[in-house]
Scaffold this active site. Structure first.
Site, mmCIF file in Angstrom:
data_model
loop_
_atom_site.group_PDB
_atom_site.id
_atom_site.type_symbol
_atom_site.label_atom_id
_atom_site.label_comp_id
_atom_site.label_asym_id
_atom_site.label_seq_id
_atom_site.Cartn_x
_atom_site.Cartn_y
_atom_site.Cartn_z
ATOM 1 N N LYS A 283 0.861 -1.181 0.000
ATOM 2 C CA LYS A 283 0.000 0.000 0.000
ATOM 3 C C LYS A 283 0.903 1.239 0.000
ATOM 4 C CE LYS A 283 -4.186 1.442 2.356
ATOM 5 N NZ LYS A 283 -5.286 1.053 3.213
ATOM 6 N N GLU A 372 -19.743 -5.378 9.867
ATOM 7 C CA GLU A 372 -20.662 -4.568 10.666
ATOM 8 C C GLU A 372 -21.765 -5.410 11.302
ATOM 9 O OE1 GLU A 372 -19.528 -3.749 7.659
ATOM 10 O OE2 GLU A 372 -18.522 -1.821 7.933
ATOM 11 N N ARG A 400 -25.602 -2.378 6.837
ATOM 12 C CA ARG A 400 -25.294 -3.807 6.756
ATOM 13 C C ARG A 400 -25.902 -4.596 7.917
ATOM 14 N NH1 ARG A 400 -20.426 -4.915 3.496
ATOM 15 N NH2 ARG A 400 -21.277 -4.169 1.532
HETATM 16 C C1 LIG Z 1 -18.986 -1.912 4.510
HETATM 17 C C2 LIG Z 1 -17.808 -0.988 4.630
HETATM 18 N N1 LIG Z 1 -17.238 -0.794 5.838
HETATM 19 C C3 LIG Z 1 -16.185 0.044 5.956
HETATM 20 C C4 LIG Z 1 -15.676 0.697 4.873
HETATM 21 C C5 LIG Z 1 -14.546 1.706 5.021
HETATM 22 N N2 LIG Z 1 -13.333 1.283 4.289
HETATM 23 C C6 LIG Z 1 -13.014 1.777 3.083
HETATM 24 S S1 LIG Z 1 -11.616 1.142 2.466
HETATM 25 C C7 LIG Z 1 -11.395 0.184 3.830
HETATM 26 C C8 LIG Z 1 -10.211 -0.711 3.911
HETATM 27 C C9 LIG Z 1 -10.248 -1.715 2.835
HETATM 28 O O1 LIG Z 1 -9.118 -2.529 2.920
HETATM 29 P P1 LIG Z 1 -8.756 -3.440 1.701
HETATM 30 O O2 LIG Z 1 -9.978 -4.079 1.174
HETATM 31 O O3 LIG Z 1 -7.655 -4.340 2.116
HETATM 32 O O4 LIG Z 1 -8.243 -2.423 0.601
HETATM 33 P P2 LIG Z 1 -6.885 -1.558 0.601
HETATM 34 O O5 LIG Z 1 -7.272 -0.179 0.948
HETATM 35 O O6 LIG Z 1 -5.940 -2.165 1.577
HETATM 36 O O7 LIG Z 1 -6.397 -1.662 -0.783
HETATM 37 C C10 LIG Z 1 -12.423 0.383 4.756
HETATM 38 C C11 LIG Z 1 -12.509 -0.255 6.069
HETATM 39 C C12 LIG Z 1 -16.320 0.473 3.635
HETATM 40 N N3 LIG Z 1 -15.913 1.107 2.528
HETATM 41 N N4 LIG Z 1 -17.354 -0.371 3.545
#
Ligand SMILES: Cc1ncc(C[n+]2csc(CCOP(=O)(O)OP(=O)(O)O)c2C)c(N)n1
Length: 643
Positions: A283, A372, A400
């Site tokens: 990242k 969630e 959710r």
């Molecule tokens: C249902 C939901 N909960 C929380 C989020 C907030 N959120 C956005 S990106 C993220 C992290 C995602 O991590 P990953 O899938 O590993 O992607 P990366 O950013 O590491 O590429 C979160 C928790 C969301 N978008 N949707």
């Protein structure tokens, strides 16, 4: 060297580039991300990490017909840069500009408008099974899912179904070791094995050599060998889980080696059945500070333009405090004062500003990952056992958990306190993230007490109230700077509104943090000679019937003001109550979000568009009073009605 990125009008243009030009293009894409995102706070590190993956995918497939879903969608910027949106890229996340998430209105290369994590595998599987049924079995279907989104229940529901259906589906696990914060959970530990083993896919060849030297293996048929090899590999790298679910597990593959990625995508493209390609990325790749501190650089504030090696000089943080700060401070105090208080977050420790709680009270802080619905049922379990859990989840993501709020919490009448952050307009994130719908979905259920602080002064007393109430309580607050209305604030009591001022020409009833805007509007209208009062409603459930129905009965105009949908919101609750009491409701005017999805833009711009700023509130009052006739007659409105 001339720039390549401006020559990429569509993914088809990638095919004329040689390896070194593709390498240069990746660098230019990173430079463009840095240039634009230094002036426009947006998802940064996640996008830097998928540049090569994005190029490799568009080179291996033709997504004019094949299907590609980026899970969540926050890492879609490189894809936007090469699918004809480069010219508008600077407009990203501004009103009228590109959205910060996939948007089918912008491009046929974006299939779903998303922003919530976890839906990619289900949607890709649905597309694949439909394409097969519709005679288009040659269309490939690809889902790219992050390791942060992977543990969400819906992903596992989809993997389970895909393994059962046996459809040709490619799931790419983009594993960068991070959610927004470092990933958590048992699955994370399982994936860590791949990273720690440093056992890249090339290791498979070494393994093949090794196995053929073992006498009893050396004799088995090539297919069986392949199977044994993959299973052993999966076992060693944490991929066994996927094999058990019916996927062919391949990986891990270096996600920044474009040639390797392309080679593996060519190989897996025509694999029958579901395949999971495990890709390791970093990242923030390409920007030293971002890869060293991906938490801060997930969505950094604007930063100073950078040096030759994309070195960021300074982050420019804003100084003002928001409602999230006030709530997290109140949570900290509650957890410090009462050993029964716990707090859950669903992967949003940083967004909810709970880092200090996590550091000082690790045993009572639970980051459950992007799960969630589990968070809510988990909190219900704790409440049943005698604790006082606080569930801190953004309004939009708590959707959710609708069924868990209903069954595990409300139906059992358990004392769970919901802190709904980002309840209202979230600004540049747009329709996937606006907290528009929580008032209706929370106020549906018996037993739930549903409230909203009117300003900063209400925050701590409301959380205290929630933690002493013998049942479930929710409080909503927006992503906005803190404001205060100077007053001796009335204590927070169940179902009691706070009368700030009573007017004779009408009254503004604010539900939530537009209360200060209502006070300002009333002051302005007073200068124009209109006696407009203000009520800080505080509760939508139970509604303060005594105060609010008195206003409906006595005053010629009642304007409800809320930062949420009008469909089933606070204004609707008042209309229902007034109707139930047999009162005339024609002089109740409701301000809030209309029945459409609200685009992205700055919060202030959007509030003004929706008539929810001070000007808009004044305008509504003036217009409503004008429609009701001259000032002198209005005073006797109720009397006239009765005559
Ligand atoms: C249902 C939901 N909960 C929380 C989020 C907030 N959120 C956005 S990106 C993220 C992290 C995602 O991590 P990953 O899938 O590993 O992607 P990366 O950013 O590491 O590429 C979160 C928790 C969301 N978008 N949707």
């Amino acid at each position: 060297m001339s720039a390549i990125l401006p020559t990429i009008a569509s993914p088809a243009d990638l095919h004329r580039l040689d390896d070194s030009q593709l390498h240069q293009l990746a660098q230019e894409m990173r430079d463009e991300l840095v240039r634009v995102l230094s002036i426009r706070p947006a998802h940064f590190a996640s996008n830097l990490g998928v540049v090569e993956l994005c190029l490799a995918l568009h080179l291996a497939f033709d997504f004019r017909k094949d299907r590609l879903i980026w899970d969540t969608g926050h890492q879609i910027y490189p894809h936007k840069l090469i699918t004809g949106r480069q010219q508008q890229f600077e407009s990203i996340r501004t009103r009228g500009g590109l959205m910060g998430y996939p948007n089918p209105h912008e491009s046929p290369y974006d299939l779903f408008m998303t922003g919530h994590a976890g839906c990619s595998v289900s949607c890709a599987l649905g597309l694949k099974s439909a394409d097969d049924l519709l005679g288009a079995a040659d269309r490939h279907s690809v889902a790219v899912v992050g390791d942060g989104a992977l543990p969400s229940g819906i992903v596992f529901e989809a993997l389970n179904n895909a393994g059962h259906l046996g459809k040709k589906l490619l799931v790419i696990l983009n594993d960068n070791g991070m959610s927004i914060c470092p990933r958590v959970g048992a699955l994370a530990k399982c994936l860590d094995r791949a990273r720690l083993s440093n056992f890249y896919q090339g290791g498979k060849r070494r393994l093949r050599k090794l196995l053929t030297k073992v006498p009893w293996v050396g004799n088995v048929a090539a297919n069986a060998l392949e199977g044994i090899r993959d299973s052993l590999k999966a076992l060693l790298t944490g991929g066994m889980l996927f094999e058990e679910l019916g996927f062919r597990y391949i990986g891990p593959v270096d996600g920044h080696n474009l040639n390797e990625l392309r080679r593996w995508l060519r190989k897996v493209k025509d694999q029958p059945g579901p395949t999971l390609l495990h890709v390791l990325t970093v990242k923030g790749h390409g920007v030293p500070q971002a890869s060293e501190d991906p938490v801060t650089f997930h969505t950094p504030p604007v930063f100073e333009q950078v040096g030759p090696n994309r070195t960021i000089v300074a982050l420019k943080r804003g100084g003002s405090k928001g409602y999230t700060d006030a709530v997290s401070a109140a949570i900290y105090q509650a957890i410090r004062d009462d050993p029964r208080v716990t707090v859950m977050t669903a992967a949003m420790c940083q967004g909810n500003k709970l880092e200090k709680v996590r550091a000082d009270f690790p045993a009572r802080f639970f980051d459950v990952g992007i799960c969630e619905s589990h968070a809510v049922a988990f909190a219900a379990g704790q409440a049943k056992a005698g604790l006082r859990p606080i569930v801190a989840i953004y309004s939009t993501f708590l959707q959710r958990s609708f069924d868990q709020i209903f069954q595990e919490v409300a139906l059992q009448n358990l004392p769970v306190a919901f802190c709904l952050d980002r309840a209202g307009l979230t600004g540049p994130d747009g329709p996937t993230h606006h907290g528009s719908f929580d008032t209706p979905y929370m106020r549906l259920f018996p037993n739930l007490v549903v409230m909203a602080p009117g300003d900063e002064l209400d925050v701590a007393p409301m959380l205290q109230f929630a933690l002493t109430h013998n049942g479930p309580v929710s409080l909503r607050y927006p992503k906005a700077n803190l404001e205060q209305v100077e007053r001796p604030a009335a204590p927070v009591e169940l179902g009691q509104a706070e009368i700030y001022d009573w007017g004779t020409d009408g009254i503004l009833v604010a539900y939530g943090t537009l209360f200060p805007a209502c006070v300002k509007a009333a002051e302005r209208l007073r200068e124009e000679g209109l006696e407009i009062g203000v009520i800080n409603a505080r509760f939508v459930k139970p509604l303060d019937r005594t105060t609010l129905l008195k206003a409906v009965e006595e005053l010629p105009l009642v304007v409800t003001v809320e930062e949420g949908t009008l469909e089933g919101g606070f204004g609707s609750a008042l209309l229902e109550a007034a109707n139930g009491a047999g009162l005339d409701t024609r002089h109740i005017v409701r301000l809030g979000f209309p029945d459409r999805f609200i685009d992205h833009g700055e919060r202030g711009e959007l509030l003004a568009d929706l008539g929810l700023d001070v000007d808009g509130i004044c305008r509504t009052v003036r217009q409503a009073l004008e429609q009701r006739g001259p000032h002198s007659e209005r005073k006797n409105w109720r009397v006239r009605q009765e005559v």
